[in-house]
Design a protein around this motif. Sequence first.
Motif, PDB file in Angstrom:
ATOM      1  N   CYS A  15     -17.285 -72.162  21.869  1.00  0.00           N
ATOM      2  CA  CYS A  15     -18.144 -71.010  22.177  1.00  0.00           C
ATOM      3  C   CYS A  15     -17.827 -69.826  21.277  1.00  0.00           C
ATOM      4  CB  CYS A  15     -17.941 -70.585  23.633  1.00  0.00           C
ATOM      5  SG  CYS A  15     -18.122 -71.927  24.806  1.00  0.00           S
ATOM      6  N   ALA A  16     -16.806 -69.953  20.446  1.00  0.00           N
ATOM      7  CA  ALA A  16     -16.398 -68.839  19.578  1.00  0.00           C
ATOM      8  C   ALA A  16     -17.308 -68.778  18.351  1.00  0.00           C
ATOM      9  CB  ALA A  16     -14.954 -69.014  19.137  1.00  0.00           C
ATOM     10  N   ALA A  17     -17.586 -67.570  17.908  1.00  0.00           N
ATOM     11  CA  ALA A  17     -18.402 -67.387  16.698  1.00  0.00           C
ATOM     12  C   ALA A  17     -18.289 -65.950  16.226  1.00  0.00           C
ATOM     13  CB  ALA A  17     -19.869 -67.712  16.987  1.00  0.00           C
ATOM     14  N   TYR A  18     -18.645 -65.758  14.977  1.00  0.00           N
ATOM     15  CA  TYR A  18     -18.855 -64.404  14.452  1.00  0.00           C
ATOM     16  C   TYR A  18     -20.300 -64.074  14.782  1.00  0.00           C
ATOM     17  CZ  TYR A  18     -19.236 -60.494  11.194  1.00  0.00           C
ATOM     18  OH  TYR A  18     -19.437 -59.254  10.647  1.00  0.00           O
ATOM     19  N   THR A  19     -20.526 -63.092  15.665  1.00  0.00           N
ATOM     20  CA  THR A  19     -21.890 -62.841  16.159  1.00  0.00           C
ATOM     21  C   THR A  19     -22.422 -61.440  15.843  1.00  0.00           C
ATOM     22  OG1 THR A  19     -20.997 -62.189  18.303  1.00  0.00           O
ATOM     23  CG2 THR A  19     -21.679 -64.485  18.072  1.00  0.00           C
ATOM     24  N   ALA A  20     -21.704 -60.669  15.037  1.00  0.00           N
ATOM     25  CA  ALA A  20     -22.179 -59.315  14.691  1.00  0.00           C
ATOM     26  C   ALA A  20     -23.256 -59.447  13.617  1.00  0.00           C
ATOM     27  CB  ALA A  20     -21.007 -58.466  14.202  1.00  0.00           C
ATOM     28  N   VAL A  21     -24.500 -59.621  14.063  1.00  0.00           N
ATOM     29  CA  VAL A  21     -25.608 -59.986  13.168  1.00  0.00           C
ATOM     30  C   VAL A  21     -25.778 -58.997  12.017  1.00  0.00           C
ATOM     31  CG1 VAL A  21     -28.094 -60.449  13.039  1.00  0.00           C
ATOM     32  CG2 VAL A  21     -26.787 -61.204  15.028  1.00  0.00           C
ATOM     33  N   ASP A  22     -25.798 -57.715  12.299  1.00  0.00           N
ATOM     34  CA  ASP A  22     -25.994 -56.723  11.234  1.00  0.00           C
ATOM     35  C   ASP A  22     -24.765 -56.581  10.344  1.00  0.00           C
ATOM     36  OD1 ASP A  22     -28.667 -56.000  11.738  1.00  0.00           O
ATOM     37  OD2 ASP A  22     -28.030 -54.815  13.463  1.00  0.00           O
ATOM     38  N   LYS A  23     -23.590 -56.612  10.962  1.00  0.00           N
ATOM     39  CA  LYS A  23     -22.343 -56.470  10.209  1.00  0.00           C
ATOM     40  C   LYS A  23     -22.141 -57.642   9.243  1.00  0.00           C
ATOM     41  CE  LYS A  23     -17.913 -54.540  11.595  1.00  0.00           C
ATOM     42  NZ  LYS A  23     -16.882 -54.603  12.649  1.00  0.00           N
ATOM     43  N   ALA A  24     -22.654 -58.803   9.634  1.00  0.00           N
ATOM     44  CA  ALA A  24     -22.502 -60.003   8.796  1.00  0.00           C
ATOM     45  C   ALA A  24     -23.096 -59.802   7.410  1.00  0.00           C
ATOM     46  CB  ALA A  24     -23.166 -61.202   9.470  1.00  0.00           C
ATOM     47  N   GLU A  25     -24.102 -58.944   7.300  1.00  0.00           N
ATOM     48  CA  GLU A  25     -24.732 -58.698   6.000  1.00  0.00           C
ATOM     49  C   GLU A  25     -23.721 -58.140   4.992  1.00  0.00           C
ATOM     50  OE1 GLU A  25     -28.176 -59.384   5.221  1.00  0.00           O
ATOM     51  OE2 GLU A  25     -27.852 -60.498   7.089  1.00  0.00           O
ATOM     52  N   SER A  26     -22.717 -57.422   5.485  1.00  0.00           N
ATOM     53  CA  SER A  26     -21.687 -56.874   4.583  1.00  0.00           C
ATOM     54  C   SER A  26     -20.338 -57.590   4.739  1.00  0.00           C
ATOM     55  CB  SER A  26     -21.506 -55.371   4.844  1.00  0.00           C
ATOM     56  OG  SER A  26     -21.179 -55.137   6.192  1.00  0.00           O
ATOM     57  N   GLU A  27     -20.270 -58.556   5.664  1.00  0.00           N
ATOM     58  CA  GLU A  27     -19.032 -59.333   5.864  1.00  0.00           C
ATOM     59  C   GLU A  27     -19.326 -60.826   5.754  1.00  0.00           C
ATOM     60  OE1 GLU A  27     -16.431 -56.305   8.717  1.00  0.00           O
ATOM     61  OE2 GLU A  27     -17.230 -58.145   9.604  1.00  0.00           O
ATOM     62  N   LYS A  28     -20.007 -61.175   4.683  1.00  0.00           N
ATOM     63  CA  LYS A  28     -20.471 -62.553   4.499  1.00  0.00           C
ATOM     64  C   LYS A  28     -19.315 -63.561   4.521  1.00  0.00           C
ATOM     65  CE  LYS A  28     -23.061 -65.570   1.398  1.00  0.00           C
ATOM     66  NZ  LYS A  28     -23.817 -65.708   0.144  1.00  0.00           N
ATOM     67  N   ASP A  29     -18.238 -63.274   3.807  1.00  0.00           N
ATOM     68  CA  ASP A  29     -17.121 -64.220   3.735  1.00  0.00           C
ATOM     69  C   ASP A  29     -16.524 -64.492   5.103  1.00  0.00           C
ATOM     70  OD1 ASP A  29     -17.554 -64.345   1.065  1.00  0.00           O
ATOM     71  OD2 ASP A  29     -15.788 -63.189   0.459  1.00  0.00           O
ATOM     72  N   ILE A  32     -37.067 -44.903  26.472  1.00  0.00           N
ATOM     73  CA  ILE A  32     -36.480 -45.701  25.378  1.00  0.00           C
ATOM     74  C   ILE A  32     -37.584 -46.499  24.692  1.00  0.00           C
ATOM     75  CG2 ILE A  32     -34.118 -45.949  26.298  1.00  0.00           C
ATOM     76  CD1 ILE A  32     -34.921 -48.721  27.316  1.00  0.00           C
ATOM     77  N   ASN A  33     -37.337 -46.858  23.425  1.00  0.00           N
ATOM     78  CA  ASN A  33     -38.252 -47.708  22.663  1.00  0.00           C
ATOM     79  C   ASN A  33     -37.623 -49.078  22.450  1.00  0.00           C
ATOM     80  OD1 ASN A  33     -39.999 -45.527  22.358  1.00  0.00           O
ATOM     81  ND2 ASN A  33     -39.001 -44.861  20.468  1.00  0.00           N
ATOM     82  N   VAL A  34     -38.429 -50.119  22.631  1.00  0.00           N
ATOM     83  CA  VAL A  34     -37.925 -51.491  22.461  1.00  0.00           C
ATOM     84  C   VAL A  34     -38.941 -52.290  21.645  1.00  0.00           C
ATOM     85  CG1 VAL A  34     -37.113 -53.574  23.635  1.00  0.00           C
ATOM     86  CG2 VAL A  34     -36.776 -51.351  24.717  1.00  0.00           C
ATOM     87  N   VAL A  35     -38.455 -53.086  20.696  1.00  0.00           N
ATOM     88  CA  VAL A  35     -39.385 -53.830  19.819  1.00  0.00           C
ATOM     89  C   VAL A  35     -40.217 -54.830  20.621  1.00  0.00           C
ATOM     90  CG1 VAL A  35     -38.026 -53.559  17.702  1.00  0.00           C
ATOM     91  CG2 VAL A  35     -37.629 -55.540  19.143  1.00  0.00           C
ATOM     92  N   GLU A  44     -41.152 -47.893  26.120  1.00  0.00           N
ATOM     93  CA  GLU A  44     -42.276 -47.993  25.174  1.00  0.00           C
ATOM     94  C   GLU A  44     -42.046 -49.152  24.209  1.00  0.00           C
ATOM     95  OE1 GLU A  44     -44.965 -46.214  25.143  1.00  0.00           O
ATOM     96  OE2 GLU A  44     -44.556 -44.256  26.047  1.00  0.00           O
ATOM     97  N   GLY A  45     -43.101 -49.901  23.906  1.00  0.00           N
ATOM     98  CA  GLY A  45     -42.994 -50.971  22.917  1.00  0.00           C
ATOM     99  C   GLY A  45     -43.255 -50.447  21.513  1.00  0.00           C
ATOM    100  N   ILE A  46     -42.434 -50.881  20.556  1.00  0.00           N
ATOM    101  CA  ILE A  46     -42.620 -50.457  19.157  1.00  0.00           C
ATOM    102  C   ILE A  46     -42.526 -51.666  18.231  1.00  0.00           C
ATOM    103  CG2 ILE A  46     -41.736 -48.093  19.482  1.00  0.00           C
ATOM    104  CD1 ILE A  46     -39.061 -49.151  18.189  1.00  0.00           C
ATOM    105  N   TYR A 100     -37.993 -49.872  13.783  1.00  0.00           N
ATOM    106  CA  TYR A 100     -36.579 -49.929  14.156  1.00  0.00           C
ATOM    107  C   TYR A 100     -35.837 -50.788  13.132  1.00  0.00           C
ATOM    108  CZ  TYR A 100     -32.395 -50.398  17.078  1.00  0.00           C
ATOM    109  OH  TYR A 100     -31.100 -50.355  17.553  1.00  0.00           O
ATOM    110  N   PRO A 101     -35.679 -50.272  11.895  1.00  0.00           N
ATOM    111  CA  PRO A 101     -35.073 -51.088  10.840  1.00  0.00           C
ATOM    112  C   PRO A 101     -33.595 -51.371  11.115  1.00  0.00           C
ATOM    113  CG  PRO A 101     -35.528 -48.862  10.050  1.00  0.00           C
ATOM    114  CD  PRO A 101     -36.030 -48.932  11.451  1.00  0.00           C
ATOM    115  N   THR A 102     -33.188 -52.601  10.801  1.00  0.00           N
ATOM    116  CA  THR A 102     -31.779 -53.018  10.953  1.00  0.00           C
ATOM    117  C   THR A 102     -31.319 -53.667   9.650  1.00  0.00           C
ATOM    118  OG1 THR A 102     -32.555 -55.126  11.885  1.00  0.00           O
ATOM    119  CG2 THR A 102     -31.913 -53.412  13.459  1.00  0.00           C
TER     120      THR A 102
END
Length: 283
Positions: free
Chosen positions: A60-74, A175-178, A237-239, A244-246
């Motif tokens: 069940c373990a994983a690297y799951t920080a989706v946005d952070k992974a873009e700069s922590e590829k290795d 709040i706004n949610v995609v 609110e839906g957006i 909401y760029p990530t």
Amino acid sequence: MKKILVTGANGQLGSELLELSSVYPKYEWCFADRTQITLDNLDLLKAQLNETKPDIILNCAAYTAVDKAESEKDLAFTVNHLAVKLIAKYAKDNDVKLIHISTDYVFDGTSSLALNEEAKTNPINIYGASKLAGELACQEENQGSIIIRTSWVYSKFGNNFVKTMQRLMQERESINVVNDQIGSPTYAADLAKAMMDILESERWMPGIYNYSNEGEISWYEFALSIKEFGNYKCKVEGIPSQSYPTPARRPEFSLLDKNKIKTIYNLDVPDYKESLKKMFKRT
């Protein structure tokens, strides 16, 4: 007595398995956090597996920080690909049953139909690419393994969308949610039970399976259900995603087809609202 090793013990799924473990006293349970099973140090990981000597591994373990992974590829690839490859090889060499957890992010989100296990993979971010590499390595090293792809996981444990929404809805007036990313949430307690149903089954059918709760919704609709069950007054609110760029792109459509796991293991998959209600009752 067979020993089950659960990696990622402090995560959402690991924590749900810990709660569930008392129902299965016939197993010796070993819940390992990142200090006991170290996925970013492969030499250490090998030694730790040899020392633990499990009969079953629930990875069940994983690297799951989706946005952070873009700069922590290795780091993402070490944990989600190379460590999985090593675990799969260890399981094969030592006749250990392995259930490995993967993600809907292996898809690019361009489908309009629920994705089955044979659907074409084409990840659009580093996290998804690292998880797909892990799937492929797992199957290559160990054809007897089971891989479960899941999506939008939440639980009363850890950090997740539901808990974030609960907090924000109590703190803010609106709040706004995609509203243009479509899929289905997965209650980690349901997934934990599904994993145990597979283990307890007479059949061990290797391969890839999909598992999420039933329902086809957007994150916005999910937020509305959270508002309903929490009886929050916050305006939702839906957006569109572009508002909401990530750092990492998300699949627009990643609804998983669950027919295979329901048919082979005769699993009853609850509707997402039913499971969300269950979580609210537990918190």
